[in-house]
Design an enzyme around this catalytic site. Structure first.
Site: not given
Ligand code: EPU
Length: 426
Positions: A23, A117, A331
């Site tokens: 996904k 969320d 995280v």
């Molecule tokens: N963060 C910030 N600022 C930003 C971006 C992120 O503070 O500009 C913080 C977030 O709040 C979080 C941390 O950095 O605390 C990590 O966020 P990240 O950007 O790595 O996660 P994401 O891209 O929002 C993806 C997956 C998540 C998975 C995370 C970590 C997708 C659609 N989602 O989220 O998947 O947990 O990476 O591996 O790719 C799931 O599949 O259930 C899911 C939540």
């Protein structure tokens, strides 16, 4: 919604489960298609709701999208609409990954903010900081993130970008934004997840000049014209690992096909510490449990650390292990909401800040519980397999968003679970 899962105690799970594309890869690959005019084909796509939702987002930008089984075809026009539609974006928070490709293609993007969320706040500050360094103004305006190359007719310029944290989403957006930038972009402290490597590979197939995929430093030589491609999505390591946890928790013997075991090196090593054995097999791996698991400490970190998406499985396993486990969440701060539901199932668990302490009990105690997100939902079902009586898991729409054919797959392994559409009994 009256739909819920009824989970009954299970003996050792056994058999083979086939896992399809990830996904968290497919949605980004669909966004990456925006970078090339013409038809991109993506195969091995999971049949989950998020794929048609992403298709709607792309349609709102002017693409034609056909979803047929596990194949998605995206026809990208020469002129894209740079403003994503609120209705389609609000149904899918991952759709923020169109930001980077839109800025690259249109030099301007308006993407409604998906909001926080259940797993915690999800700011976009690192995405925006990266785009600014590439020469785009970026602000939050009227509920949307707006990014625009500075000055009329201006192009993005390659830049040196250090991320404060190896954010998956920020790495993806900045990477995709930079492919047409003038000169070289270096993204340091980049995320290294296998899904990032998958995206880098697809962009390379399209003609992008990128090196360093899978390392902390991504280098992009911008400016190449990209062409459409046909790309197969990598197997979903989180789904594969969920079946591995189910095997270990029930003392089972489960073979997972379709997932590269190297994407789960640390996870499988941890399961070994908990008493399991595993081996690589053709196209996957086999995990065997060995009686009651032993307690293990778990610390979530960006890849190659232990994935936050498996934290609920780690807590579910710890809840029935011999001994006491400490789980540290680094995280997403909101993910410990899951612990409250586990306590309803009789887990001896408590949290303190970003730590949880779980003292294993031999058997959990069934109760109605609520899935707050995809992974929490899967963790509750696994816990239900080790609870006496019938465990009702509600809000299963979350599980359906991340786990194609979850009930069917679990039943095929011998799990006693069924999907029921009836009002709450209690
Ligand atoms: N963060 C910030 N600022 C930003 C971006 C992120 O503070 O500009 C913080 C977030 O709040 C979080 C941390 O950095 O605390 C990590 O966020 P990240 O950007 O790595 O996660 P994401 O891209 O929002 C993806 C997956 C998540 C998975 C995370 C970590 C997708 C659609 N989602 O989220 O998947 O947990 O990476 O591996 O790719 C799931 O599949 O259930 C899911 C939540």
């Amino acid at each position: 919604m009256n739909e819920h899962f009824v989970v009954r105690p299970a003996d050792a799970l056994a058999g083979t489960v086939d896992v399809v594309g990830a996904k968290n890869s497919v949605l980004k690959l669909m966004a990456a298609a925006l970078l090339a005019v013409g038809r991109t084909t993506i195969t091995n796509c999971p049949q989950i709701l998020d794929v048609p939702l992403m298709a709607d987002v792309l349609r709102s930008l002017g693409c034609e999208v056909a979803v047929d089984g596990d194949v998605v075809e995206i026809d990208v026009p020469a002129e894209l609409n740079s403003e994503a539609d609120y209705r389609s974006v609000s149904r899918l928070r991952a759709s923020v990954c169109v930001l980077g490709p839109l800025v690259a293609r249109c030099r301007r993007a308006v993407v409604p903010l998906p909001g926080g969320d259940a797993i915690g706040s999800r700011p976009l500050d690192m995405h925006q900081a990266g785009l600014r360094l590439l020469g785009a103004r970026s602000e939050i305006s009227h509920g949307c993130v707006v990014a625009e190359a500075d000055g009329p007719g201006a192009a993005l310029r390659g830049a040196q970008i250090w991320l404060d944290f190896p954010s998956v989403g920020a790495t993806e957006n900045i990477l995709m934004a930079s492919v047409f930038a003038e000169g070289t972009t270096v993204i340091d402290n980049a995320a290294r997840e296998p899904e990032i490597v998958d995206l880098v590979r697809m962009l390379q197939e399209m003609g992008a000049k990128i090196s360093g995929g899978g390392t902390s430093t991504l280098t992009v030589h911008g400016g190449a014209d990209l062409v459409p491609t046909t790309h197969r999505v990598i197997g979903d390591r989180i789904v594969g690992a969920t079946w591995a946890f189910a095997s270990v928790m029930t003392g089972g013997d489960v073979t997972v096909r379709g997932v590269d075991p190297h994407h789960l090196d640390l996870v499988l090593d941890k399961l070994t510490q908990a008493g399991a054995t595993y081996e690589a097999v053709s196209e996957g791996f086999r995990v065997r449990g060995n009686g009651r698991p032993r307690s293990v400490d778990w610390v979530t970190l960006p890849y190659p650390g232990f994935p936050t998406d498996l934290q609920p499985m780690a807590i579910a396993l710890s809840a029935v292990s011999e001994g006491t486990s400490m789980i540290t969440e680094n995280v997403f701060e909101g993910r410990f909401r899951f612990v409250e539901e586990m306590v309803r199932l009789g887990a001896d668990a408590r949290t303190d800040g970003h730590h949880a302490v779980v003292r294993g009990v031999p058997r959990l105690s069934s109760a109605p519980v609520w899935a707050s997100d995809i992974r929490a939902g899967a963790g509750l079902v696994l816990a239900g397999l080790l609870a006496d009586g019938e465990t009702e898991v509600w809000d299963v729409a979350h599980i359906d968003r991340g786990y194609p054919r979850f009930v069917e797959n679990l039943r095929a392994l011998g799990g006693n679970v069924e999907r029921v559409n009836a009002p709450p009994a209690r």
